[in-house]
Design a protein around this motif. Structure first.
Motif, short mmCIF file in Angstrom:
data_model
loop_
_atom_site.label_atom_id
_atom_site.label_comp_id
_atom_site.label_asym_id
_atom_site.label_seq_id
_atom_site.Cartn_x
_atom_site.Cartn_y
_atom_site.Cartn_z
N THR A 117 0.85 -1.20 0.00
CA THR A 117 0.00 0.00 0.00
C THR A 117 0.89 1.25 0.00
OG1 THR A 117 -0.10 -0.03 2.41
CG2 THR A 117 -1.87 -1.15 1.23
N LYS A 118 2.17 1.06 -0.30
CA LYS A 118 3.14 2.16 -0.22
C LYS A 118 3.69 2.55 -1.59
CE LYS A 118 4.21 0.55 4.41
NZ LYS A 118 3.44 1.55 5.14
N GLY A 119 2.81 2.55 -2.57
CA GLY A 119 3.21 3.01 -3.89
C GLY A 119 4.32 2.18 -4.48
N GLY A 120 5.39 2.86 -4.93
CA GLY A 120 6.49 2.17 -5.57
C GLY A 120 7.38 1.40 -4.62
N SER A 121 7.13 1.52 -3.32
CA SER A 121 7.89 0.72 -2.36
C SER A 121 7.29 -0.67 -2.32
CB SER A 121 7.83 1.36 -0.97
OG SER A 121 8.42 2.64 -0.99
N ASN A 122 7.90 -1.60 -3.02
CA ASN A 122 7.41 -2.98 -3.03
C ASN A 122 8.59 -3.92 -3.23
OD1 ASN A 122 7.97 -3.04 -5.83
ND2 ASN A 122 5.94 -2.21 -6.29
N CYS A 123 8.31 -5.20 -3.18
CA CYS A 123 9.40 -6.19 -3.24
C CYS A 123 10.24 -6.04 -4.50
CB CYS A 123 8.82 -7.59 -3.11
SG CYS A 123 8.05 -7.90 -1.50
N ASN A 124 9.60 -5.71 -5.61
CA ASN A 124 10.37 -5.56 -6.85
C ASN A 124 11.41 -4.46 -6.77
OD1 ASN A 124 10.01 -7.41 -8.89
ND2 ASN A 124 8.21 -6.41 -9.76
N SER A 125 11.18 -3.44 -5.95
CA SER A 125 12.13 -2.33 -5.85
C SER A 125 12.99 -2.42 -4.59
CB SER A 125 11.38 -0.99 -5.89
OG SER A 125 10.54 -0.83 -4.78
N CYS A 126 12.97 -3.58 -3.94
CA CYS A 126 13.73 -3.80 -2.70
C CYS A 126 15.06 -4.47 -3.02
CB CYS A 126 12.90 -4.68 -1.76
SG CYS A 126 13.72 -5.09 -0.21
N MET A 127 16.11 -4.08 -2.34
CA MET A 127 17.42 -4.66 -2.62
C MET A 127 17.56 -6.09 -2.10
SD MET A 127 19.75 -2.33 -0.05
CE MET A 127 21.29 -3.03 -0.65
N LEU A 128 16.60 -6.58 -1.35
CA LEU A 128 16.68 -7.93 -0.80
C LEU A 128 15.99 -8.97 -1.67
CD1 LEU A 128 16.06 -6.75 2.84
CD2 LEU A 128 18.20 -7.63 1.92
N ILE A 129 15.33 -8.53 -2.74
CA ILE A 129 14.67 -9.47 -3.64
C ILE A 129 15.71 -10.19 -4.49
CG2 ILE A 129 14.30 -7.89 -5.60
CD1 ILE A 129 11.53 -10.10 -4.26
N GLU A 130 15.37 -11.38 -4.93
CA GLU A 130 16.27 -12.17 -5.76
C GLU A 130 15.49 -12.75 -6.94
OE1 GLU A 130 17.60 -14.85 -2.51
OE2 GLU A 130 19.55 -13.89 -2.77
N GLY A 131 16.24 -13.38 -7.84
CA GLY A 131 15.61 -14.13 -8.91
C GLY A 131 15.17 -13.28 -10.09
N ASP A 132 14.29 -13.87 -10.89
CA ASP A 132 13.86 -13.33 -12.18
C ASP A 132 12.98 -12.09 -11.99
OD1 ASP A 132 12.72 -12.83 -14.63
OD2 ASP A 132 11.94 -14.86 -14.92
N ALA A 133 13.46 -10.96 -12.51
CA ALA A 133 12.74 -9.70 -12.34
C ALA A 133 11.36 -9.70 -12.98
CB ALA A 133 13.57 -8.55 -12.90
N SER A 134 11.09 -10.64 -13.89
CA SER A 134 9.78 -10.67 -14.55
C SER A 134 8.79 -11.59 -13.84
CB SER A 134 9.93 -11.11 -16.01
OG SER A 134 10.34 -12.47 -16.06
N ALA A 135 9.25 -12.27 -12.79
CA ALA A 135 8.39 -13.25 -12.11
C ALA A 135 7.45 -12.57 -11.13
CB ALA A 135 9.25 -14.27 -11.38
N ALA A 136 6.25 -13.10 -11.01
CA ALA A 136 5.26 -12.56 -10.09
C ALA A 136 5.59 -12.88 -8.64
CB ALA A 136 3.87 -13.10 -10.43
N TRP A 137 6.27 -14.02 -8.42
CA TRP A 137 6.70 -14.43 -7.08
C TRP A 137 8.19 -14.68 -7.14
CZ3 TRP A 137 3.46 -14.82 -2.79
CH2 TRP A 137 2.08 -14.65 -3.06
N ARG A 138 8.94 -14.14 -6.18
CA ARG A 138 10.40 -14.18 -6.25
C ARG A 138 11.01 -14.51 -4.89
NH1 ARG A 138 12.21 -8.63 -8.95
NH2 ARG A 138 14.20 -9.72 -8.80
N PRO A 139 12.20 -15.11 -4.90
CA PRO A 139 12.90 -15.34 -3.63
C PRO A 139 13.30 -14.01 -2.97
CG PRO A 139 13.91 -16.60 -5.44
CD PRO A 139 12.97 -15.61 -6.05
N CYS A 140 13.45 -14.06 -1.65
CA CYS A 140 13.84 -12.88 -0.87
C CYS A 140 14.84 -13.33 0.18
CB CYS A 140 12.61 -12.28 -0.20
SG CYS A 140 13.01 -11.11 1.11
N LYS A 141 15.90 -12.55 0.38
CA LYS A 141 16.94 -12.92 1.36
C LYS A 141 16.38 -13.04 2.78
CE LYS A 141 21.14 -11.11 -0.87
NZ LYS A 141 20.65 -10.39 -2.05
N ILE A 142 15.32 -12.30 3.08
CA ILE A 142 14.78 -12.28 4.43
C ILE A 142 13.93 -13.52 4.74
CG2 ILE A 142 13.21 -10.99 5.99
CD1 ILE A 142 15.81 -9.54 5.56
#
Ligand code: SF4
Length: 66
Positions: A22-47
């Motif tokens: 609910t925080k606009g552009g602040s989401n998993c895709n724009s987080c430095m802890l996300i991993e994996g394929d940038a086009s995937a709807a569900w992605r690994p996360c270091k956390i």
């Protein structure tokens, strides 16, 4: 494929994880802890090892990519 992180997971709850930010552009895709394929709807996360997070999701460990 790894299982999706549940919002009922204790660690997810501890970090207020949601599947849809609910925080606009602040989401998993724009987080430095996300991993994996940038086009995937569900992605690994270091956390959350062993789980996939929603690319549109968010949690309180969010850290924007530099
Ligand atoms: Fe998403 Fe939180 Fe993982 Fe960042 S740390 S990718 S906001 S679940």
């Amino acid at each position: 494929e790894l299982p999706h992180l549940s919002i009922d997971d204790p660690q997810a709850k501890a970090l207020s994880y949601v599947n849809e930010s609910t925080k606009g552009g602040s989401n998993c895709n724009s987080c430095m802890l996300i991993e994996g394929d940038a086009s995937a709807a569900w992605r690994p996360c270091k956390i959350f090892p062993g789980k996939l997070v929603n690319a549109k999701g968010w949690c309180s460990a969010y850290a924007p990519k530099p």
